[in-house]
Design an enzyme around this catalytic site. Structure first.
Site, PDB file in Angstrom:
ATOM      1  N   ARG A 104      28.128   7.169  15.714  1.00  0.00           N
ATOM      2  CA  ARG A 104      29.708   8.113  16.095  1.00  0.00           C
ATOM      3  C   ARG A 104      30.639   7.057  16.691  1.00  0.00           C
ATOM      4  NH1 ARG A 104      25.479   9.508  20.103  1.00  0.00           N
ATOM      5  NH2 ARG A 104      25.033  11.709  20.062  1.00  0.00           N
ATOM      6  N   LYS A 126      43.939   7.354   7.704  1.00  0.00           N
ATOM      7  CA  LYS A 126      42.827   8.423   7.119  1.00  0.00           C
ATOM      8  C   LYS A 126      41.531   8.225   6.346  1.00  0.00           C
ATOM      9  CE  LYS A 126      46.554  12.239   6.536  1.00  0.00           C
ATOM     10  NZ  LYS A 126      47.795  12.922   6.032  1.00  0.00           N
ATOM     11  N   GLU A 168      52.751   4.883  -6.352  1.00  0.00           N
ATOM     12  CA  GLU A 168      53.320   4.950  -4.392  1.00  0.00           C
ATOM     13  C   GLU A 168      54.035   3.833  -3.579  1.00  0.00           C
ATOM     14  OE1 GLU A 168      51.885   7.529  -3.249  1.00  0.00           O
ATOM     15  OE2 GLU A 168      49.798   8.310  -4.554  1.00  0.00           O
ATOM     16  N   LYS A 209      55.536   1.690   5.864  1.00  0.00           N
ATOM     17  CA  LYS A 209      53.690   3.595   6.110  1.00  0.00           C
ATOM     18  C   LYS A 209      53.675   3.045   7.563  1.00  0.00           C
ATOM     19  CE  LYS A 209      50.027   5.955   4.614  1.00  0.00           C
ATOM     20  NZ  LYS A 209      48.541   6.034   4.071  1.00  0.00           N
ATOM     21  N   GLU A 219      50.168  13.191  11.703  1.00  0.00           N
ATOM     22  CA  GLU A 219      51.054  14.538  10.786  1.00  0.00           C
ATOM     23  C   GLU A 219      50.898  16.022  11.517  1.00  0.00           C
ATOM     24  OE1 GLU A 219      49.541  13.760   6.594  1.00  0.00           O
ATOM     25  OE2 GLU A 219      50.760  15.735   5.752  1.00  0.00           O
ATOM     26  N   ARG A 223      55.240  12.264   9.694  1.00  0.00           N
ATOM     27  CA  ARG A 223      54.317  11.691   8.413  1.00  0.00           C
ATOM     28  C   ARG A 223      53.893  12.338   6.716  1.00  0.00           C
ATOM     29  NH1 ARG A 223      47.920   8.870   9.453  1.00  0.00           N
ATOM     30  NH2 ARG A 223      47.664   8.936   7.394  1.00  0.00           N
ATOM     31  N   ASN A 227      54.459  12.816   1.750  1.00  0.00           N
ATOM     32  CA  ASN A 227      53.806  13.098   0.556  1.00  0.00           C
ATOM     33  C   ASN A 227      55.219  13.185  -0.414  1.00  0.00           C
ATOM     34  OD1 ASN A 227      51.329  13.630   1.248  1.00  0.00           O
ATOM     35  ND2 ASN A 227      52.183  15.580   2.975  1.00  0.00           N
ATOM     36  N   HIS A 230      54.183  14.337  -3.677  1.00  0.00           N
ATOM     37  CA  HIS A 230      53.043  14.658  -3.819  1.00  0.00           C
ATOM     38  C   HIS A 230      52.835  17.233  -4.177  1.00  0.00           C
ATOM     39  CE1 HIS A 230      52.264  10.894  -3.196  1.00  0.00           C
ATOM     40  NE2 HIS A 230      51.260  11.081  -3.132  1.00  0.00           N
ATOM     41  N   HIS A 234      50.253  16.689  -6.486  1.00  0.00           N
ATOM     42  CA  HIS A 234      48.936  17.373  -6.875  1.00  0.00           C
ATOM     43  C   HIS A 234      48.579  18.696  -8.624  1.00  0.00           C
ATOM     44  CE1 HIS A 234      47.977  15.558  -2.568  1.00  0.00           C
ATOM     45  NE2 HIS A 234      47.776  14.879  -3.196  1.00  0.00           N
ATOM     46  N   HIS A 248      46.195   9.452 -10.039  1.00  0.00           N
ATOM     47  CA  HIS A 248      46.960   9.912  -8.730  1.00  0.00           C
ATOM     48  C   HIS A 248      48.184   9.258  -9.107  1.00  0.00           C
ATOM     49  CE1 HIS A 248      47.708  11.303  -5.204  1.00  0.00           C
ATOM     50  NE2 HIS A 248      48.166   9.970  -4.537  1.00  0.00           N
TER      51      HIS A 248
HETATM   52  N1  LIG Z   1      43.314   7.363   3.178  1.00  0.00           N
HETATM   53  C1  LIG Z   1      44.351   7.841   2.625  1.00  0.00           C
HETATM   54  O1  LIG Z   1      45.446   7.359   3.403  1.00  0.00           O
HETATM   55  C2  LIG Z   1      44.994   7.635   1.013  1.00  0.00           C
HETATM   56  C3  LIG Z   1      45.694   7.021   0.610  1.00  0.00           C
HETATM   57  C4  LIG Z   1      46.016   8.148  -0.735  1.00  0.00           C
HETATM   58  C5  LIG Z   1      45.066   7.725  -1.867  1.00  0.00           C
HETATM   59  N2  LIG Z   1      43.582   8.084  -0.854  1.00  0.00           N
HETATM   60  C6  LIG Z   1      42.641   7.961  -2.063  1.00  0.00           C
HETATM   61  O2  LIG Z   1      42.419   6.802  -3.078  1.00  0.00           O
HETATM   62  C7  LIG Z   1      41.767   7.433  -3.752  1.00  0.00           C
HETATM   63  C8  LIG Z   1      42.438   6.304  -5.108  1.00  0.00           C
HETATM   64  O3  LIG Z   1      41.832   5.195  -5.129  1.00  0.00           O
HETATM   65  P1  LIG Z   1      42.383   4.188  -6.449  1.00  0.00           P
HETATM   66  O4  LIG Z   1      43.896   4.712  -6.709  1.00  0.00           O
HETATM   67  O5  LIG Z   1      42.395   3.227  -5.572  1.00  0.00           O
HETATM   68  O6  LIG Z   1      41.023   4.637  -7.250  1.00  0.00           O
HETATM   69  P2  LIG Z   1      39.856   3.474  -6.791  1.00  0.00           P
HETATM   70  O7  LIG Z   1      39.037   3.498  -6.120  1.00  0.00           O
HETATM   71  O8  LIG Z   1      38.985   4.542  -7.726  1.00  0.00           O
HETATM   72  O9  LIG Z   1      40.121   2.296  -8.091  1.00  0.00           O
HETATM   73  C9  LIG Z   1      40.496   2.751  -9.275  1.00  0.00           C
HETATM   74  C10 LIG Z   1      39.682   2.316 -10.429  1.00  0.00           C
HETATM   75  O10 LIG Z   1      39.840   0.285 -10.938  1.00  0.00           O
HETATM   76  C11 LIG Z   1      38.753   0.281 -10.182  1.00  0.00           C
HETATM   77  N3  LIG Z   1      38.975  -1.750  -9.279  1.00  0.00           N
HETATM   78  C12 LIG Z   1      39.316  -1.551  -8.056  1.00  0.00           C
HETATM   79  N4  LIG Z   1      39.919  -2.453  -7.718  1.00  0.00           N
HETATM   80  C13 LIG Z   1      38.922  -3.118  -8.774  1.00  0.00           C
HETATM   81  C14 LIG Z   1      39.918  -4.840  -9.332  1.00  0.00           C
HETATM   82  N5  LIG Z   1      40.499  -5.789  -8.266  1.00  0.00           N
HETATM   83  N6  LIG Z   1      39.666  -5.226 -10.520  1.00  0.00           N
HETATM   84  C15 LIG Z   1      38.698  -4.408 -11.171  1.00  0.00           C
HETATM   85  N7  LIG Z   1      38.948  -2.817 -11.178  1.00  0.00           N
HETATM   86  C16 LIG Z   1      39.193  -2.501  -9.937  1.00  0.00           C
HETATM   87  C17 LIG Z   1      37.116   0.487  -9.435  1.00  0.00           C
HETATM   88  O11 LIG Z   1      35.891   0.125 -10.014  1.00  0.00           O
HETATM   89  C18 LIG Z   1      38.071   2.560 -10.563  1.00  0.00           C
HETATM   90  O12 LIG Z   1      37.640   1.946 -11.223  1.00  0.00           O
HETATM   91  C19 LIG Z   1      41.481   9.014  -3.725  1.00  0.00           C
HETATM   92  O13 LIG Z   1      40.423   9.529  -3.190  1.00  0.00           O
HETATM   93  C20 LIG Z   1      42.607   9.246  -2.995  1.00  0.00           C
HETATM   94  O14 LIG Z   1      42.123  10.605  -2.141  1.00  0.00           O
HETATM   95  C21 LIG Z   1      43.673   7.749   0.425  1.00  0.00           C
HETATM   96 ZN   LIG Z   2      48.953   9.789  -3.123  1.00  0.00          ZN
END
Ligand SMILES: NC(=O)c1ccc[n+]([C@@H]2O[C@H](COP(=O)([O-])OP(=O)(O)OC[C@H]3O[C@@H](n4cnc5c(N)ncnc54)[C@H](O)[C@@H]3O)[C@@H](O)[C@H]2O)c1
Ligand SMILES: [Zn+2]
Length: 352
Positions: A104, A126, A168, A209, A219, A223, A227, A230, A234, A248
């Site tokens: 929990r 989030k 971003e 942020k 949101e 918030r 987007n 986006h 998206h 992304h």
């Molecule tokens: N929670 C939120 O507010 C929020 C906001 C934006 C995006 N997201 C989520 O984030 C995700 C995308 O995140 P991302 O772009 O970081 O992708 P990711 O976590 O998949 O990382 C991208 C790639 O880089 C590699 N990698 C990560 N750090 C590394 C490093 N220091 N050295 C070498 N390789 C490395 C990973 O293994 C992966 O292959 C999506 O699922 C999206 O929905 C969440």
């Molecule tokens: Zn985004």
């Protein structure tokens, strides 16, 4: 590189009661950064266990979620101990959601290792995994007790991933801070190179942020400004099957360029020259800004409109969009005529 990471991961556990930690990471991040992180925890007197998942969005699925929950429980992590998300947004979202529900609710720490995670996913609380119906549909708001952003961890990140995260970062300038945008126009090469400029840009983005999230955590209003780009983005990401064809951040870059052009040309909200200034910067750093920049086939305008409608509710033919009155002046507009969007996208598709 390893020593830089080890050195900056020398942190004191936030909770004095914390005796154990479980580090969740992926194979790529583990290769470079797991052992230094474990050594840093040992140094601070914290015993740790590790859970390593495959890299990529697929790890935000039910199967991996279950495996991570079971591994965390098996490692006898209890309330008062810590889960540590060592990775990009995938690891942060997954670990955060595991921490939200196991026993929990466990305390967790975000240690972002991608630029996107530094400036976006690690801040704001989030957490989510994906459903067959769409991304991030199973989740919770669960704030980390600490975000430890060590910019040296980005030195091992592939350049394409860094550039995608930059979209971003520049978003905060475009949506609410014209001075920050102007600073990025001048200093983006230093941000890419690393050092104090990179740290400054990341700190500014986190502040931006955090300020928005502090006003509207759940949101219900402001918030949604985050987007910007986006809605178009998206749809393009989905059109490319959420694949390596379009990351992304790349989709968001193209989406922000479209949002600026749409605001200028179809809504008359700002001069086209100002929209072009925003678009020029994104293009200059090597991000996609036109549909022509996206490799491979794109669907028809009807299919793109369907994807937009799936993502955002359409009420009586009206869409909610983040539009701009200028660089640094985004606002939420609930009454955008879907027909206007269709005409605009048809023109853009015809330019391909
Ligand atoms: N929670 C939120 O507010 C929020 C906001 C934006 C995006 N997201 C989520 O984030 C995700 C995308 O995140 P991302 O772009 O970081 O992708 P990711 O976590 O998949 O990382 C991208 C790639 O880089 C590699 N990698 C990560 N750090 C590394 C490093 N220091 N050295 C070498 N390789 C490395 C990973 O293994 C992966 O292959 C999506 O699922 C999206 O929905 C969440
Ligand atoms: Zn985004």
């Amino acid at each position: 590189m390893l020593s830089a990471a080890a050195c900056s991961l020398r942190w004191a556990p936030a909770s004095p009661r914390c005796g154990k930690a479980v580090i969740v990471t992926d194979d790529n991040v583990a290769r470079y950064h797991l052992e230094p992180a474990e050594a840093a925890l040992r140094h601070a007197g914290v015993a740790s266990s590790r859970v390593i998942v495959p890299p990529g969005e697929a790890s935000k699925g039910y199967l991996v979620f279950e495996q991570v929950c079971e591994a965390v429980i098996a490692s006898r992590i209890e309330r008062g101990d810590l889960a540590i998300a060592l990775g990009g947004g995938v690891i942060g979202d997954l670990t955060g959601f595991v921490a939200a529900v196991v026993r929990r609710g466990l305390d967790y720490v975000q240690v972002p290792t991608t630029l996107l995670a530094d400036v976006d996913s690690s801040v704001g609380g989030k957490t989510a995994i994906d459903s067959a119906h769409g991304k991030n549909l199973i989740g919770a708001f669960h704030q980390p007790i600490l975000v430890l952003a060590d910019t040296a961890l980005l030195d091992t990140l592939p350049e394409r991933e860094f550039r995608a995260g930059y979209a971003e970062l520049v978003k905060y300038g475009l949506l609410g801070d014209a001075d920050f945008f102007a600073w990025l126009e001048k200093n983006w090469r230093e941000v890419f190179a690393g050092g104090p400029a990179r740290e400054h840009a990341i700190a500014e983005s986190c502040r931006a942020k955090a300020a928005i999230v502090a006003r509207d955590e759940r949101e219900t209003g402001d918030r949604a400004l985050l987007n910007l780009g986006h809605t178009f983005g998206h749809a393009l990401e989905a059109a490319c099957g959420f694949s390596d064809r379009l990351l992304h951040g790349e989709a968001i870059s193209a989406g922000m360029a479209l949002a600026f052009e749409f605001s200028a040309r179809r809504q008359g909200l700002l001069p086209m020259a100002e929209a072009q200034r925003a678009i020029r910067h994104l293009a200059e750093v090597g991000l996609p800004t036109r549909l022509q920049d996206i490799p491979g086939p794109l669907p028809s305008v009807d299919q793109l409109m369907d994807l937009i409608a799936q993502d955002k509710k359409v009420k009586r033919g009206m869409l909610t969009f983040i539009l701009v009155r200028g660089i640094g002046s985004a606002f939420i507009e609930a009454g955008v005529d879907a027909r206007e969007v269709r005409v605009f996208l048809s023109e853009k598709l015809a330019e391909r």
